[in-house]
Design an enzyme around this catalytic site. Structure first.
Site, PDB file in Angstrom:
ATOM      1  N   ASN A  95       0.714  -0.820   0.429  1.00  0.00           N
ATOM      2  CA  ASN A  95       0.289   0.020  -0.368  1.00  0.00           C
ATOM      3  C   ASN A  95       0.709   0.981  -0.011  1.00  0.00           C
ATOM      4  OD1 ASN A  95      -1.156  -2.387   2.233  1.00  0.00           O
ATOM      5  ND2 ASN A  95      -2.986  -1.400   0.436  1.00  0.00           N
ATOM      6  N   ASP A 314       2.883  -4.954  12.519  1.00  0.00           N
ATOM      7  CA  ASP A 314       1.509  -4.369  11.958  1.00  0.00           C
ATOM      8  C   ASP A 314       2.661  -2.453  12.221  1.00  0.00           C
ATOM      9  OD1 ASP A 314      -0.558  -3.046  10.580  1.00  0.00           O
ATOM     10  OD2 ASP A 314      -1.265  -2.737  12.187  1.00  0.00           O
ATOM     11  N   HIS A 318       3.392   6.901  10.515  1.00  0.00           N
ATOM     12  CA  HIS A 318       3.028   8.334  10.413  1.00  0.00           C
ATOM     13  C   HIS A 318       3.373   9.276  10.944  1.00  0.00           C
ATOM     14  CE1 HIS A 318      -0.813   6.737   8.947  1.00  0.00           C
ATOM     15  NE2 HIS A 318      -1.162   6.242   9.418  1.00  0.00           N
TER      16      HIS A 318
END
Lengths: 430, 306
Positions: A95, A314, A318
């Site tokens: 992604n 995971d 950000h």
């Protein structure tokens, strides 16, 4: 590289020296000799001081953000964070922007290899732009080196796309990874649905959204197996980020029936439950969301009895602008690479030996990568660590700082990594 | 006068029972003040308050502004429809710019649950939550409690039914917290899709029949259907809603006793309340509005003492 690792305790169930403190001589990226009081003549020496050594750890779920969001993380900084966390291999989600849905983007990520102990694998997208409608050229991507297929952060919603992907991947014996989430039931959701979300006025994401989709995925897997005669020895479907007690139970049942399925849990899911969000801390906003105390216990039980095969970070880096915000505007995710081992040491209930399995042999088996062992003649791919060592997580090697564990004192420290002829040695925390 | 246990009014959840009584008792005194020929006191003469409204509001903003002016505070208003993010400036930057002009208190309405909590951790000024998304609207709950107390006395043991869109209502949540802290029993009533599944866990009764709720309660607090806050469909039509969940004067007259009818406004006449019900003798809707100014004066006054 010729190197002598002095006094390291071998943690590796597959090794004849498991549990023993030995010297290890590494020559040309292989284990040349294991013994006691080995000669250091002409070699660089690393004093292990009885720290633990295991085959290098592998993290199956990492977002690198590169290409496209390099201000959040890039392929260099994600390697730095991986090393700090003890990972010598990572699997990147597709992604990025553009999505890894063609050989072009796959090659971009793979060509950006650096002189580093961290080997980067890439999971390619199942559908173009990971948008869930048109298939990518999966045979081509598989041939080009994609280690698995997944739409990553975008769980596959369409049942027929899911079914056809499983069928199409079957002749290649390639792995489909999917995180079960019914997006219609989680629309606008911010956290686990329950009393806490009600009291906070936040839209909830019911556990049912995960469990219903998981049930569907398992049924579709069962269905394609009826169409093929060849028995599957390796998992054909890997369930990402299991978070509820019922999900663990569903997978336990599926495994009992012999379905070729595996699954993982994110280390942070073993730590928090949804009441931690009462302060609206955006660093606790993750997907799947933190559930209830009983779910955490079920996840631990699933790890111990082997229902849950492996543990991932995971890692979702950000920038501050995506997290220092009103809760419903903030992005989902935690940077996890650097804290997986400490969280497992503190919260999993697993022995050190079992933690190592969940980070090495289990993910390697699922991904069809060659097994590693600490034995003479084997590849020198190691993680060094000290499960008893306390340390304070003050600085991240990642570009991102969206971790609820920053500033906290943790137990279980990574001392270094060695792989691909490169060593990074952190030693003991000060 | 006693002090509050908090520096900010973020929600009723964070208040003690004692805090609530302190605010309501102080509000009584301010209600006297605003009914005098000279409605103004100099209490907040040195204080500058910014009303920062990221969501549309008429009555709450007006009520706060009047409360501030009655207390002699200097007042500035900032309104921006839509979220600060869409404008390109973060909430924190917007508020820090306002604070740089030497503002002491922020009264904020925002569409995000928890926005005032987030803000209060980042800025030195006192923060008053004037409604944060579907989370809390503490001053509304306080003025509702004040109005009920005025009408019924001590609320301990009293039965309050909150009727309407509970799922999207910050008024419902703050009312539940406030009334439970004051010892009242709370029931919520509305279509099944507009009632959060988990409220019975904190002792809230649930009904899906308006008649049943009206027969049970001492006070019916009727909420507006928040069509603008419903991002997806929860019920078929306003017509069906008003037919099966709307309250009429006839329904109130058919009860064997007098109940109090409340509504936080603005009323959708003919939807949740018929006009004859809204204007009936049961209704204390305009008293609520008057009390709103007194309660907000009390909140601002008490926070300024901190």
């Amino acid at each position: 590289m010729n190197l002598l690792l002095r006094s390291v305790q071998i943690i590796d169930k597959a090794s004849p020296w498991n549990g023993q403190i030995k010297d290890i001589r590494v020559e040309d990226n292989r284990i040349a000799e294991i013994g006691e009081n080995l000669s250091a003549a002409g070699m660089d020496v690393v004093e292990g001081n009885n720290c633990c050594i295991s085959p290098g750890w592998l993290d199956m779920r990492v977002a690198s953000r590169d290409p496209g969001f390099e201000h959040k993380e890039d392929l260099d900084s994600v390697r730095q964070a991986a090393m700090q966390g003890g990972f010598t291999e990572i699997v990147l989600l597709p992604n990025s922007q553009p999505v890894v849905d063609s050989k072009d983007t796959l090659n971009y990520v793979r060509q950006r290899r650096r002189q580093s102990p961290v080997c980067v694998h890439v999971a390619a997208a199942v559908t173009k732009h990971a948008a869930g409608t048109d298939f990518t050229e999966m045979i081509d991507l598989h041939t080009a080196g994609a280690v698995a297929f997944t739409d990553g952060d975008n769980p596959i919603q369409h049942a027929d796309i899911f079914l056809k992907t499983l069928l199409y991947l079957r002749p290649m014996n390639a792995l489909l990874i999917n995180r079960p989430e019914d997006k219609q039931l989680t629309l606008f959701g911010q956290m686990n649905e329950g009393l806490t979300s009600t009291l906070l006025g936040l839209k909830g994401m019911p556990p049912l959204a995960e469990e219903m989709m998981l049930t569907r995925d398992l049924n579709l897997l069962k269905y394609i197996l009826e169409q093929t005669t060849e028995p599957a020895t390796l998992p054909l479907l890997h369930i990402s980020l299991v978070s509820t007690a019922r999900s663990v139970e569903l997978i336990r049942e599926a495994k009992k029936q012999g379905l070729p399925v595996s699954c993982e849990v994110a280390a942070h899911q073993l730590v928090y439950h949804d009441e931690a969000l009462l302060t609206f801390d955006t660093n606790l906003k993750v997907n799947p969301p933190f559930r209830k105390v009983a779910d955490i216990q079920a996840l631990r039980d699933g790890l111990v009895d082997g229902t849950i095969d492996c543990v991932v970070s995971d890692h979702c880096p950000h920038d501050e602008e995506s997290k220092n915000l009103e809760f419903d505007h903030a992005e989902f995710g935690i940077t996890g690479l650097e804290t997986v081992f400490a969280l497992l040491t503190m919260h999993s209930g697993l022995s050190v030996e079992s933690i190592v399995e969940k980070l090495t042999s289990e993910p390697r088996r699922i991904l069809r990568l060659p097994a590693l062992s600490i034995a003479e003649g084997q590849t020198a791919n190691f993680t060094f660590f000290d499960p008893a060592k306390e340390w304070t997580y003050t600085k991240s090697a990642s570009k991102a700082i969206n971790s609820p564990f920053l500033g906290k004192t943790l137990k279980g420290h990574v001392s270094g990594v060695l792989n691909q002829g490169h060593i990074r040695w952190f030693g003991q925390p000060s | 006068m006693t002090k509050l246990s908090v520096r900010h009014l973020l929600g009723i959840k964070n208040l003690t029972e004692n805090d609530i009584h302190t605010i309501l008792d102080t509000a009584s005194q301010f209600k006297d003040v605003i009914n005098r020929p000279i409605k103004k006191v100099p209490s907040l003469r040195d204080i500058t308050i910014a009303n920062v409204f990221f969501e549309n509001s008429t009555r709450t903003r007006l009520s706060f502004e009047l409360a501030e002016k009655r207390l002699s505070a200097d007042v500035v208003n900032f309104s921006a429809s839509g979220s600060s993010v869409k404008k390109g400036e973060t909430l924190l930057d917007t508020v820090n710019n306002i604070l740089a002009m030497k503002v002491d208190m922020i009264v904020m309405r925002h569409s995000s649950p928890g926005a005032p909590h987030y803000l209060s951790g980042k800025i030195p000024a006192n923060v008053v939550n004037a409604g944060d998304g579907t989370h809390e609207h503490p001053t509304q709950a306080l003025l509702d409690a004040f109005s009920m107390r005025e009408k019924l006395g001590d609320l301990a043991g009293k039965k309050i039914a909150i009727i309407g869109d509970i799922l999207h209502s910050r008024v419902a949540l703050s009312n539940i917290f406030c009334l439970q802290k004051l010892g009242a029993e709370v029931m919520v009533c509305g279509p099944t899709t507009l009632i959060p599944k988990y409220l019975p866990e904190i002792g809230v009764r649930v009904s899906h029949q308006v008649k049943e709720a009206l027969e049970w309660c001492d006070v019916a607090n009727v909420l507006r259907i928040q069509l603008e806050r419903q991002q997806i469909k929860y019920f078929p039509s306003l017509r069906e809603y008003s037919l099966y969940f709307g309250i009429t004067k006839a329904m109130l007259d058919n009860l064997n006793r007098e109940i109090v009818l409340m509504h936080p406004g603005p009323i959708n006449r003919g939807v949740e309340l018929s006009s004859d019900a809204a204007d009936s003798s049961h209704s204390i809707i305009l008293n609520q509005v008057e009390n709103g100014v007194a309660v907000r004066m009390a909140v601002l006054y008490l926070l300024a003492q901190q």
